[in-house]
Scaffold this motif. Structure first.
Motif, PDB file in Angstrom:
ATOM      1  N   VAL A   1       0.834  -1.204   0.000  1.00  0.00           N
ATOM      2  CA  VAL A   1       0.000   0.000   0.000  1.00  0.00           C
ATOM      3  C   VAL A   1       0.867   1.251   0.000  1.00  0.00           C
ATOM      4  N   GLY A   2       1.901   1.248   0.823  1.00  0.00           N
ATOM      5  CA  GLY A   2       2.784   2.400   0.878  1.00  0.00           C
ATOM      6  C   GLY A   2       3.538   2.629  -0.415  1.00  0.00           C
ATOM      7  N   VAL A   3       4.017   1.551  -1.039  1.00  0.00           N
ATOM      8  CA  VAL A   3       4.720   1.676  -2.315  1.00  0.00           C
ATOM      9  C   VAL A   3       3.775   2.192  -3.394  1.00  0.00           C
ATOM     10  N   SER A   4       2.561   1.682  -3.408  1.00  0.00           N
ATOM     11  CA  SER A   4       1.563   2.148  -4.377  1.00  0.00           C
ATOM     12  C   SER A   4       1.312   3.640  -4.219  1.00  0.00           C
ATOM     13  N   LEU A   5       1.176   4.071  -2.984  1.00  0.00           N
ATOM     14  CA  LEU A   5       0.940   5.489  -2.717  1.00  0.00           C
ATOM     15  C   LEU A   5       2.155   6.327  -3.106  1.00  0.00           C
ATOM     16  N   ALA A   6       3.352   5.788  -2.885  1.00  0.00           N
ATOM     17  CA  ALA A   6       4.570   6.520  -3.243  1.00  0.00           C
ATOM     18  C   ALA A   6       4.628   6.784  -4.742  1.00  0.00           C
ATOM     19  N   PHE A   7       4.308   5.783  -5.557  1.00  0.00           N
ATOM     20  CA  PHE A   7       4.300   5.996  -7.006  1.00  0.00           C
ATOM     21  C   PHE A   7       3.273   7.053  -7.392  1.00  0.00           C
ATOM     22  N   GLY A   8       2.094   6.983  -6.790  1.00  0.00           N
ATOM     23  CA  GLY A   8       1.067   7.968  -7.099  1.00  0.00           C
ATOM     24  C   GLY A   8       1.474   9.375  -6.704  1.00  0.00           C
ATOM     25  N   LEU A   9       2.142   9.513  -5.550  1.00  0.00           N
ATOM     26  CA  LEU A   9       2.556  10.832  -5.079  1.00  0.00           C
ATOM     27  C   LEU A   9       3.641  11.441  -5.958  1.00  0.00           C
ATOM     28  N   THR A  10       4.517  10.608  -6.500  1.00  0.00           N
ATOM     29  CA  THR A  10       5.560  11.159  -7.373  1.00  0.00           C
ATOM     30  C   THR A  10       4.941  11.805  -8.606  1.00  0.00           C
ATOM     31  N   VAL A  11       3.979  11.125  -9.205  1.00  0.00           N
ATOM     32  CA  VAL A  11       3.340  11.666 -10.413  1.00  0.00           C
ATOM     33  C   VAL A  11       2.506  12.897 -10.069  1.00  0.00           C
ATOM     34  N   LEU A  12       1.782  12.837  -8.966  1.00  0.00           N
ATOM     35  CA  LEU A  12       0.943  13.970  -8.568  1.00  0.00           C
ATOM     36  C   LEU A  12       1.791  15.218  -8.337  1.00  0.00           C
ATOM     37  N   THR A  13       2.878  15.084  -7.588  1.00  0.00           N
ATOM     38  CA  THR A  13       3.682  16.252  -7.251  1.00  0.00           C
ATOM     39  C   THR A  13       4.382  16.838  -8.470  1.00  0.00           C
ATOM     40  N   LEU A  14       4.967  15.985  -9.304  1.00  0.00           N
ATOM     41  CA  LEU A  14       5.699  16.505 -10.462  1.00  0.00           C
ATOM     42  C   LEU A  14       4.772  16.936 -11.595  1.00  0.00           C
ATOM     43  N   ALA A  15       3.564  16.380 -11.653  1.00  0.00           N
ATOM     44  CA  ALA A  15       2.607  16.866 -12.651  1.00  0.00           C
ATOM     45  C   ALA A  15       2.234  18.312 -12.361  1.00  0.00           C
ATOM     46  N   TYR A  16       2.103  18.650 -11.084  1.00  0.00           N
ATOM     47  CA  TYR A  16       1.855  20.048 -10.731  1.00  0.00           C
ATOM     48  C   TYR A  16       3.091  20.905 -10.979  1.00  0.00           C
ATOM     49  N   ALA A  17       4.277  20.330 -10.722  1.00  0.00           N
ATOM     50  CA  ALA A  17       5.504  21.104 -10.867  1.00  0.00           C
ATOM     51  C   ALA A  17       5.887  21.343 -12.326  1.00  0.00           C
ATOM     52  N   PHE A  18       5.711  20.316 -13.183  1.00  0.00           N
ATOM     53  CA  PHE A  18       6.220  20.391 -14.552  1.00  0.00           C
ATOM     54  C   PHE A  18       5.166  20.184 -15.638  1.00  0.00           C
ATOM     55  N   GLY A  19       3.918  19.953 -15.242  1.00  0.00           N
ATOM     56  CA  GLY A  19       2.892  19.726 -16.249  1.00  0.00           C
ATOM     57  C   GLY A  19       2.767  20.870 -17.236  1.00  0.00           C
ATOM     58  N   HIS A  20       2.931  22.097 -16.768  1.00  0.00           N
ATOM     59  CA  HIS A  20       2.817  23.275 -17.630  1.00  0.00           C
ATOM     60  C   HIS A  20       4.068  23.507 -18.464  1.00  0.00           C
ATOM     61  N   ILE A  21       5.135  22.740 -18.198  1.00  0.00           N
ATOM     62  CA  ILE A  21       6.379  22.896 -18.950  1.00  0.00           C
ATOM     63  C   ILE A  21       6.508  21.829 -20.041  1.00  0.00           C
ATOM     64  N   SER A  22       6.372  20.553 -19.628  1.00  0.00           N
ATOM     65  CA  SER A  22       6.581  19.460 -20.590  1.00  0.00           C
ATOM     66  C   SER A  22       5.336  18.622 -20.835  1.00  0.00           C
ATOM     67  N   GLY A  23       4.279  18.886 -20.090  1.00  0.00           N
ATOM     68  CA  GLY A  23       3.099  18.041 -20.158  1.00  0.00           C
ATOM     69  C   GLY A  23       3.096  16.976 -19.089  1.00  0.00           C
ATOM     70  N   GLY A  24       4.234  16.791 -18.416  1.00  0.00           N
ATOM     71  CA  GLY A  24       4.301  15.846 -17.298  1.00  0.00           C
ATOM     72  C   GLY A  24       4.095  14.402 -17.698  1.00  0.00           C
ATOM     73  N   HIS A  25       4.803  13.933 -18.724  1.00  0.00           N
ATOM     74  CA  HIS A  25       4.663  12.543 -19.160  1.00  0.00           C
ATOM     75  C   HIS A  25       5.390  11.587 -18.209  1.00  0.00           C
ATOM     76  N   PHE A  26       6.708  11.749 -18.087  1.00  0.00           N
ATOM     77  CA  PHE A  26       7.576  10.934 -17.221  1.00  0.00           C
ATOM     78  C   PHE A  26       7.470   9.441 -17.526  1.00  0.00           C
ATOM     79  N   ASN A  27       7.148   9.111 -18.766  1.00  0.00           N
ATOM     80  CA  ASN A  27       6.818   7.726 -19.096  1.00  0.00           C
ATOM     81  C   ASN A  27       6.711   7.610 -20.621  1.00  0.00           C
ATOM     82  N   PRO A  28       7.548   6.790 -21.272  1.00  0.00           N
ATOM     83  CA  PRO A  28       7.445   6.651 -22.730  1.00  0.00           C
ATOM     84  C   PRO A  28       6.067   6.203 -23.209  1.00  0.00           C
ATOM     85  N   ALA A  29       5.405   5.345 -22.432  1.00  0.00           N
ATOM     86  CA  ALA A  29       4.066   4.892 -22.833  1.00  0.00           C
ATOM     87  C   ALA A  29       3.085   6.054 -22.854  1.00  0.00           C
ATOM     88  N   VAL A  30       3.198   6.960 -21.882  1.00  0.00           N
ATOM     89  CA  VAL A  30       2.330   8.142 -21.868  1.00  0.00           C
ATOM     90  C   VAL A  30       2.596   9.006 -23.091  1.00  0.00           C
TER      91      VAL A  30
END
Length: 253
Positions: free
Chosen positions: A50-79
């Motif tokens: 549960v903690g690991v699952s939440l950690a992955f979700g928090l990384t995307v949530l935090t950086l999507a707010y930080a960089f979404g307006h710059i790069s779109g916040g993909h952080f993932n080739p599949a995205v």
């Protein structure tokens, strides 16, 4: 270059936060002393699935707010592939985005390894060293290649549907990172026992290259093909059936 740097840092944070939590904090045993007789005993303080699952979700949530307006916040080739298939991202930028993402993931894996090596008992052992992804004997639950394939295709498909829907211009503004982060958390809750959850080829590649296990590196192909297939399918589907039509746009405007 600022877009590529944002993707590099964002993917670095995703792998450091997600895989780092799995390696360093998922199973942690501390020492405590009994108040009754003063004897030492072990206490389990790990964050588990549960903690690991939440950690992955928090990384995307935090950086999507930080960089979404710059790069779109993909952080993932599949995205990146899924957004390209959904006509939200130019194909000319796929390769530089993917290179930045993979390099960020590799650096994160190096940092995790350096930190973990500071513990004398650390070793690159077990079926999933450095939180690598795998199937068969490298699946945490012993799941087959076919089960892993279905899992990665379907969950990446749903991840892209969440991304495309929450970032649609008709969706409530400002909430997309929350939906995407929670979506990734749910995906991990479902699939950690099956593949250790990839849905991200860069995340899989970074730790696999440092794990020292060539059998795991030999399984890496699945964690490129399956997520990209699921993402592209979602992109085409969303663009074909759910994207705002010209008539709907005229009515809304």
């Amino acid at each position: 270059m600022k877009k590529y740097l944002a993707e590099f840092i964002g993917t670095f944070w995703l792998v450091l936060g997600g895989c780092g939590s799995a390696v360093l904090a998922a199973v942690f045993v501390g020492k405590a002393k009994s108040v009754v007789d003063g004897a030492d005993f072990n206490i389990h303080l790990g964050i588990s699935f549960v903690g690991v699952s939440l950690a992955f979700g928090l990384t995307v949530l935090t950086l999507a707010y930080a960089f979404g307006h710059i790069s779109g916040g993909h952080f993932n080739p599949a995205v990146s592939f899924g957004l390209w298939a959904g006509k939200r991202f130019p194909g000319s930028e796929l390769l530089p985005y993917i290179i930045a993402q993979v390099l960020g993931a590799i650096l994160a894996a190096v940092i995790i390894y350096i930190i973990a090596s500071g513990q004398p008992s650390f070793a690159l052992g077990g079926s999933n060293p450095l939180a690598t992804n795998g199937y068969g004997e490298h699946s945490p639950g012993g799941y087959s290649l076919f089960a892993a394939l279905v899992t990665e295709v379907v969950l990446t498909f749903m991840f892209l549907i969440i991304i495309l829907g929450s970032t649609d211009r008709r969706a409530p503004a400002g909430f997309a990172p929350i939906a995407i982060g929670l979506g990734l958390t749910l995906i991990h809750l479902i699939s950690i026992p099956v593949t250790n959850t990839s849905v991200n080829p860069a995340r899989s590649t970074g730790v696999a290259l440092l794990c020292g296990n060539m059998a795991l590196v030999g399984q890496l192909w699945l964690f490129w093909i399956a997520p990209i297939v699921g993402a592209v399918a979602a992109g085409f589907l969303y663009n074909s059936f759910f994207e705002e039509t010209l008539e709907e746009r005229r009515v809304r405007e």
